[in-house]
Design a protein around this motif. Structure first.
Motif, PDB file in Angstrom:
ATOM      1  N   GLU A 547       0.858  -1.192   0.000  1.00 53.24           N
ATOM      2  CA  GLU A 547       0.000   0.000   0.000  1.00 53.24           C
ATOM      3  C   GLU A 547       0.888   1.233   0.000  1.00 53.24           C
ATOM      4  O   GLU A 547       1.800   1.349   0.815  1.00 53.24           O
ATOM      5  CB  GLU A 547      -0.905   0.005   1.231  1.00 53.24           C
ATOM      6  CG  GLU A 547      -1.818   1.230   1.317  1.00 53.24           C
ATOM      7  CD  GLU A 547      -2.715   1.368   0.104  1.00 53.24           C
ATOM      8  OE1 GLU A 547      -2.416   2.244  -0.747  1.00 53.24           O
ATOM      9  OE2 GLU A 547      -3.675   0.589  -0.005  1.00 53.24           O
ATOM     10  N   THR A 548       0.631   2.152  -0.924  1.00 53.26           N
ATOM     11  CA  THR A 548       1.434   3.375  -1.021  1.00 53.26           C
ATOM     12  C   THR A 548       0.625   4.629  -0.717  1.00 53.26           C
ATOM     13  O   THR A 548       1.159   5.733  -0.837  1.00 53.26           O
ATOM     14  CB  THR A 548       2.049   3.495  -2.425  1.00 53.26           C
ATOM     15  OG1 THR A 548       1.007   3.497  -3.405  1.00 53.26           O
ATOM     16  CG2 THR A 548       3.008   2.350  -2.707  1.00 53.26           C
ATOM     17  N   LYS A 549      -0.612   4.475  -0.335  1.00 55.36           N
ATOM     18  CA  LYS A 549      -1.442   5.640  -0.016  1.00 55.36           C
ATOM     19  C   LYS A 549      -0.816   6.439   1.122  1.00 55.36           C
ATOM     20  O   LYS A 549      -0.397   5.887   2.134  1.00 55.36           O
ATOM     21  CB  LYS A 549      -2.851   5.185   0.407  1.00 55.36           C
ATOM     22  CG  LYS A 549      -3.795   6.342   0.718  1.00 55.36           C
ATOM     23  CD  LYS A 549      -5.092   5.846   1.347  1.00 55.36           C
ATOM     24  CE  LYS A 549      -4.901   5.506   2.808  1.00 55.36           C
ATOM     25  NZ  LYS A 549      -6.187   5.305   3.519  1.00 55.36           N
ATOM     26  N   GLY A 550      -0.753   7.755   0.953  1.00 54.83           N
ATOM     27  CA  GLY A 550      -0.246   8.612   2.004  1.00 54.83           C
ATOM     28  C   GLY A 550       1.256   8.722   2.081  1.00 54.83           C
ATOM     29  O   GLY A 550       1.774   9.438   2.931  1.00 54.83           O
ATOM     30  N   LEU A 551       1.982   8.017   1.201  1.00 50.95           N
ATOM     31  CA  LEU A 551       3.433   8.056   1.223  1.00 50.95           C
ATOM     32  C   LEU A 551       3.959   8.936   0.093  1.00 50.95           C
ATOM     33  O   LEU A 551       3.447   8.894  -1.020  1.00 50.95           O
ATOM     34  CB  LEU A 551       4.022   6.648   1.077  1.00 50.95           C
ATOM     35  CG  LEU A 551       3.690   5.639   2.174  1.00 50.95           C
ATOM     36  CD1 LEU A 551       4.299   4.288   1.851  1.00 50.95           C
ATOM     37  CD2 LEU A 551       4.184   6.129   3.528  1.00 50.95           C
ATOM     38  N   SER A 552       4.980   9.713   0.386  1.00 50.97           N
ATOM     39  CA  SER A 552       5.640  10.474  -0.671  1.00 50.97           C
ATOM     40  C   SER A 552       6.484   9.520  -1.506  1.00 50.97           C
ATOM     41  O   SER A 552       6.748   8.376  -1.114  1.00 50.97           O
ATOM     42  CB  SER A 552       6.536  11.553  -0.061  1.00 50.97           C
ATOM     43  OG  SER A 552       7.662  10.954   0.554  1.00 50.97           O
ATOM     44  N   LEU A 553       6.938   9.991  -2.671  1.00 51.20           N
ATOM     45  CA  LEU A 553       7.785   9.153  -3.518  1.00 51.20           C
ATOM     46  C   LEU A 553       9.075   8.780  -2.796  1.00 51.20           C
ATOM     47  O   LEU A 553       9.575   7.657  -2.935  1.00 51.20           O
ATOM     48  CB  LEU A 553       8.100   9.887  -4.825  1.00 51.20           C
ATOM     49  CG  LEU A 553       6.905  10.209  -5.725  1.00 51.20           C
ATOM     50  CD1 LEU A 553       7.363  10.965  -6.968  1.00 51.20           C
ATOM     51  CD2 LEU A 553       6.155   8.948  -6.120  1.00 51.20           C
ATOM     52  N   GLU A 554       9.617   9.721  -2.012  1.00 51.30           N
ATOM     53  CA  GLU A 554      10.841   9.437  -1.270  1.00 51.30           C
ATOM     54  C   GLU A 554      10.592   8.408  -0.168  1.00 51.30           C
ATOM     55  O   GLU A 554      11.431   7.541   0.083  1.00 51.30           O
ATOM     56  CB  GLU A 554      11.406  10.731  -0.666  1.00 51.30           C
ATOM     57  CG  GLU A 554      12.010  11.683  -1.693  1.00 51.30           C
ATOM     58  CD  GLU A 554      10.958  12.418  -2.514  1.00 51.30           C
ATOM     59  OE1 GLU A 554      11.282  12.837  -3.641  1.00 51.30           O
ATOM     60  OE2 GLU A 554       9.806  12.571  -2.047  1.00 51.30           O
ATOM     61  N   GLU A 555       9.446   8.481   0.474  1.00 46.93           N
ATOM     62  CA  GLU A 555       9.128   7.505   1.526  1.00 46.93           C
ATOM     63  C   GLU A 555       8.922   6.112   0.956  1.00 46.93           C
ATOM     64  O   GLU A 555       9.296   5.117   1.567  1.00 46.93           O
ATOM     65  CB  GLU A 555       7.868   7.943   2.276  1.00 46.93           C
ATOM     66  CG  GLU A 555       8.113   9.019   3.296  1.00 46.93           C
ATOM     67  CD  GLU A 555       6.865   9.263   4.119  1.00 46.93           C
ATOM     68  OE1 GLU A 555       6.963   9.174   5.351  1.00 46.93           O
ATOM     69  OE2 GLU A 555       5.807   9.538   3.538  1.00 46.93           O
ATOM     70  N   ILE A 556       8.296   6.029  -0.214  1.00 42.16           N
ATOM     71  CA  ILE A 556       8.117   4.725  -0.857  1.00 42.16           C
ATOM     72  C   ILE A 556       9.475   4.086  -1.098  1.00 42.16           C
ATOM     73  O   ILE A 556       9.674   2.885  -0.876  1.00 42.16           O
ATOM     74  CB  ILE A 556       7.347   4.883  -2.181  1.00 42.16           C
ATOM     75  CG1 ILE A 556       5.899   5.295  -1.901  1.00 42.16           C
ATOM     76  CG2 ILE A 556       7.373   3.585  -2.987  1.00 42.16           C
ATOM     77  CD1 ILE A 556       5.114   5.680  -3.143  1.00 42.16           C
ATOM     78  N   GLU A 557      10.417   4.904  -1.527  1.00 40.95           N
ATOM     79  CA  GLU A 557      11.764   4.392  -1.814  1.00 40.95           C
ATOM     80  C   GLU A 557      12.478   3.933  -0.552  1.00 40.95           C
ATOM     81  O   GLU A 557      13.142   2.893  -0.555  1.00 40.95           O
ATOM     82  CB  GLU A 557      12.577   5.473  -2.522  1.00 40.95           C
ATOM     83  CG  GLU A 557      13.966   5.035  -2.929  1.00 40.95           C
ATOM     84  CD  GLU A 557      14.671   6.057  -3.803  1.00 40.95           C
ATOM     85  OE1 GLU A 557      15.877   5.889  -4.051  1.00 40.95           O
ATOM     86  OE2 GLU A 557      14.016   7.032  -4.237  1.00 40.95           O
ATOM     87  N   THR A 558      12.335   4.673   0.542  1.00 37.30           N
ATOM     88  CA  THR A 558      13.089   4.349   1.749  1.00 37.30           C
ATOM     89  C   THR A 558      12.392   3.326   2.645  1.00 37.30           C
ATOM     90  O   THR A 558      13.051   2.547   3.324  1.00 37.30           O
ATOM     91  CB  THR A 558      13.356   5.628   2.564  1.00 37.30           C
ATOM     92  OG1 THR A 558      12.110   6.267   2.871  1.00 37.30           O
ATOM     93  CG2 THR A 558      14.226   6.588   1.772  1.00 37.30           C
ATOM     94  N   LYS A 559      11.054   3.326   2.644  1.00 39.70           N
ATOM     95  CA  LYS A 559      10.329   2.464   3.588  1.00 39.70           C
ATOM     96  C   LYS A 559       9.857   1.148   2.977  1.00 39.70           C
ATOM     97  O   LYS A 559       9.758   0.138   3.672  1.00 39.70           O
ATOM     98  CB  LYS A 559       9.112   3.210   4.142  1.00 39.70           C
ATOM     99  CG  LYS A 559       9.468   4.392   5.027  1.00 39.70           C
ATOM    100  CD  LYS A 559       8.211   5.036   5.623  1.00 39.70           C
ATOM    101  CE  LYS A 559       8.578   6.182   6.548  1.00 39.70           C
ATOM    102  NZ  LYS A 559       7.379   6.822   7.148  1.00 39.70           N
ATOM    103  N   ILE A 560       9.545   1.135   1.678  1.00 38.28           N
ATOM    104  CA  ILE A 560       8.982  -0.066   1.055  1.00 38.28           C
ATOM    105  C   ILE A 560      10.031  -0.847   0.282  1.00 38.28           C
ATOM    106  O   ILE A 560      10.044  -2.079   0.321  1.00 38.28           O
ATOM    107  CB  ILE A 560       7.810   0.316   0.124  1.00 38.28           C
ATOM    108  CG1 ILE A 560       6.650   0.856   0.958  1.00 38.28           C
ATOM    109  CG2 ILE A 560       7.362  -0.875  -0.715  1.00 38.28           C
ATOM    110  CD1 ILE A 560       5.440   1.273   0.146  1.00 38.28           C
ATOM    111  N   LEU A 561      10.928  -0.141  -0.402  1.00 39.95           N
ATOM    112  CA  LEU A 561      11.857  -0.817  -1.297  1.00 39.95           C
ATOM    113  C   LEU A 561      13.164  -1.214  -0.630  1.00 39.95           C
ATOM    114  O   LEU A 561      13.904  -2.039  -1.168  1.00 39.95           O
ATOM    115  CB  LEU A 561      12.153   0.077  -2.512  1.00 39.95           C
ATOM    116  CG  LEU A 561      10.941   0.417  -3.389  1.00 39.95           C
ATOM    117  CD1 LEU A 561      11.365   1.311  -4.544  1.00 39.95           C
ATOM    118  CD2 LEU A 561      10.286  -0.849  -3.926  1.00 39.95           C
ATOM    119  N   LYS A 562      13.481  -0.620   0.509  1.00 40.34           N
ATOM    120  CA  LYS A 562      14.759  -0.946   1.157  1.00 40.34           C
ATOM    121  C   LYS A 562      14.669  -2.269   1.893  1.00 40.34           C
ATOM    122  O   LYS A 562      13.632  -2.625   2.412  1.00 40.34           O
ATOM    123  CB  LYS A 562      15.165   0.176   2.115  1.00 40.34           C
ATOM    124  CG  LYS A 562      15.508   1.474   1.389  1.00 40.34           C
ATOM    125  CD  LYS A 562      16.687   1.313   0.445  1.00 40.34           C
ATOM    126  CE  LYS A 562      17.061   2.642  -0.188  1.00 40.34           C
ATOM    127  NZ  LYS A 562      18.158   2.512  -1.163  1.00 40.34           N
TER     128      LYS A 562
END
Length: 562
Positions: A547-562
């Motif tokens: 789920e990516t709702k509410g996340l900035s593009l930078e947060e998606i990169e640091t919180k989901i993809l790392k």
């Protein structure tokens, strides 16, 4: 964002954080109304962010307040020690922006989607006009099935080629220039097709137009995702899917208006040129993506200071703020620092195959998997049966392929609107899970109809509408929304290019495999096969897609993809 082109009686669309809730705290201790622009000096830090912000909920735009100039007012709890965030550095931070400044950076890229859809809708009538001895206005109207297939799918081949060409040069061109080139290809391809003196020139025009599709379907979601406020990103990118559906309906309308004119197919294809001109001029007037400028700075592709100043200027324009705005400057500086920290241990520019490594590979599995399942769950095949299904239920409109197309197109429009309105409220996963579940059920019902429920045509009609509706609230808009936001900035250009290539490639495979599969398996078993694939796609969504709702593009990169 992506589409499927079928040479059957119906030519069809297939495709392809944003918590758009604007700040309604459950309980408020101290609230400030903060306009997004016209600051004569930097606002205090506490006015922009507080770590103690409560949860926020909203129906779309319900809680927006507007200044007379169209600037949205954000209500944020005050607390000591807060800081102005980078443009999208915290999920709970809601950017202040001017709505008048958001519309055009969405509208002009979205015209690329509209022109994609228009080609599909117009081609359904253009082929009828082109094949008519009385109405084609040519001496070469007697096209063979292979030649007709090339005319219909010529833009698909061009889109495939465009996806391949843009892969290594996407980050060099930038999002804005890519869309300007796409507009030029749209205009040139439409004019060449409309004025073609023979079949060869017609096919060249179709190929060139397809190149525009490939670039537009790559650049549009990139530009929109990277320039819009994070709280409405899902809404705007899903709205681009709505523009594709609108384009299909526009193509149907122009086709029905020109179908009885001699040489009407020329007008059908030529109408795209002025729209492409508007798109090109519009993109020329817009600033480049600030995130792209910062990426070039981090990659050492120019003076860091110059690129940072350009990014500040572009970001201020995109948020409706005055030039030299201190808020924009602060956000750009923090974003640049974040990018430098993220890529400190990596080379200035990724290798050609970096998309298949680490976080980029994880993103490609998610995004590429969605656009692959979007195509292979059988939408072209389902809509191929739309006419016979409606006819068997006694709907006379089924005898007229154009009118059936319009009916289905209008229903697509309605259901896509539902996704647009709810994607930033409900989130991506609920819409995907609910929609794909409905797709699976509808395919099982269609298989049962052709096996043993032939006496109940309303079951087939209901299953058909269920399929179309569920597709338009799930795979249709959400797949391309996820693709546009899931890739790391470093490989976003290459990643989306590969996703577009996957989409159009699987589209071509499904289109060519449909006829032999239908003959080999029969309608009932074919739908059952698609149902099994849809079930697999549902498991993929449940266990793999985040789920990516509410996340900035930078947060998606640091919180989901790392």
């Amino acid at each position: 964002m992506a589409c499927s082109v079928s040479a059957g009686p119906l030519l069809n669309l297939k495709h392809s954080n944003s918590n758009s809730s604007l700040l309604r705290p459950k309980k408020s201790k101290a609230l400030f109304s903060i306009p997004s622009a016209n600051y004569s000096h930097p606002p205090s830090k506490s006015m922009f962010f507080s770590s103690s912000i409560d949860e926020f909920r909203h129906p779309l735009y319900k809680n927006l307040n507007f200044l007379s100039g169209g600037t949205s007012i954000l209500k944020v709890r005050a607390s000591a020690g807060g800081e102005a965030k980078s443009f999208g550095s915290d999920a709970t931070y809601q950017e202040a922006f001017s709505w008048s400044s958001v519309i055009l950076p969405f509208l002009f890229p979205a015209l690329g989607g509209l022109l994609f859809g228009y080609d599909i809708g117009a081609t359904s009538s253009a082929t009828l006009s082109l094949l008519s001895p009385e109405l084609s206005g040519t001496t070469w109207f007697n096209l063979s099935p292979v030649q007709l297939g090339l005319v219909v799918s010529g833009s698909l081949y061009g889109a495939l080629l465009g996806s391949l060409l843009v892969y290594p040069i996407a980050d060099f061109l930038g999002r804005r220039r890519e869309l300007i080139i796409a507009a030029l290809l749209y205009a040139f391809g439409g004019l060449v097709t409309a004025n073609a003196p023979g079949l060869v020139v017609l096919l060249i025009g179709r190929l060139v137009y397809g190149l525009g599709i490939g670039l537009a379907m790559h650049g549009a979601p990139l530009y929109i995702a990277e320039t819009c406020p994070s709280q409405i990103r899902g809404t705007l990118i899903s709205l681009k899917e709505l523009f594709i559906v609108l384009g299909i309906l526009l193509g149907y309308f122009v086709g029905s208006f020109q179908i009885d004119a001699v040489g009407g197919w020329r007008y059908m294809y030529g109408v795209s040129a002025p729209v492409a001109l508007i798109m090109g001029l519009g993109m020329w007037s817009l600033p480049p993506s600030p995130r792209w400028l910062l990426l070039r700075a981090v990659q050492g592709k120019g003076s860091v200071q110059e690129l940072k100043e350009r990014a500040i200027s572009a970001f201020s324009r995109l948020r409706g703020r005055p030039a030299g705005d201190k808020v924009s400057e602060k956000q750009i500086e923090e974003t640049l620092d974040s990018l430098k920290s993220t890529y400190a241990d990596e080379g200035s520019e990724g290798s050609f195959l970096e998309i298949f490594q680490g976080p980029s590979l994880k993103a490609f599995i998610i995004g590429g998997g969605l656009v692959l399942f979007q195509q292979i769950t059988g939408q072209p095949s389902v809509l191929y049966y739309a006419g016979p299904i409606l006819q068997s239920a006694g709907f006379s409109a089924a005898a007229d392929a154009t009118r059936v197309s319009v009916v289905i197109g209008l229903f697509k429009l309605v259901m896509t609107s539902v996704a647009v309105l709810k994607v930033d409220d409900l989130g991506r996963r609920p819409l995907l899970i609910g929609g794909v579940s409905g797709i699976t059920l509808s395919l099982v019902l269609l298989s049962a109809y052709y096996k043993f429920l032939g006496g109940f045509p309303l079951v087939a009609v209901g299953a058909l509408l269920l399929y179309v509706g569920c597709y338009q609230i799930s795979f249709g808009p959400i797949s391309w929304l996820m693709v546009s936001e899931i890739f790391p900035l470093r490989t976003r250009g290459k990643g989306i290019s590969l996703a577009v290539l996957t989409n159009f490639g699987s589209n071509a495979i499904v289109t060519f495999a449909f006829a032999p599969l239908k003959e080999l398996l029969g309608g009932a078993n074919l739908f059952l096969l698609f149902g099994a694939i849809a079930l697999a796609s549902l498991l993929f969504v449940v266990f793999v897609v985040p789920e990516t709702k509410g996340l900035s593009l930078e947060e998606i990169e640091t919180k989901i993809l790392k």
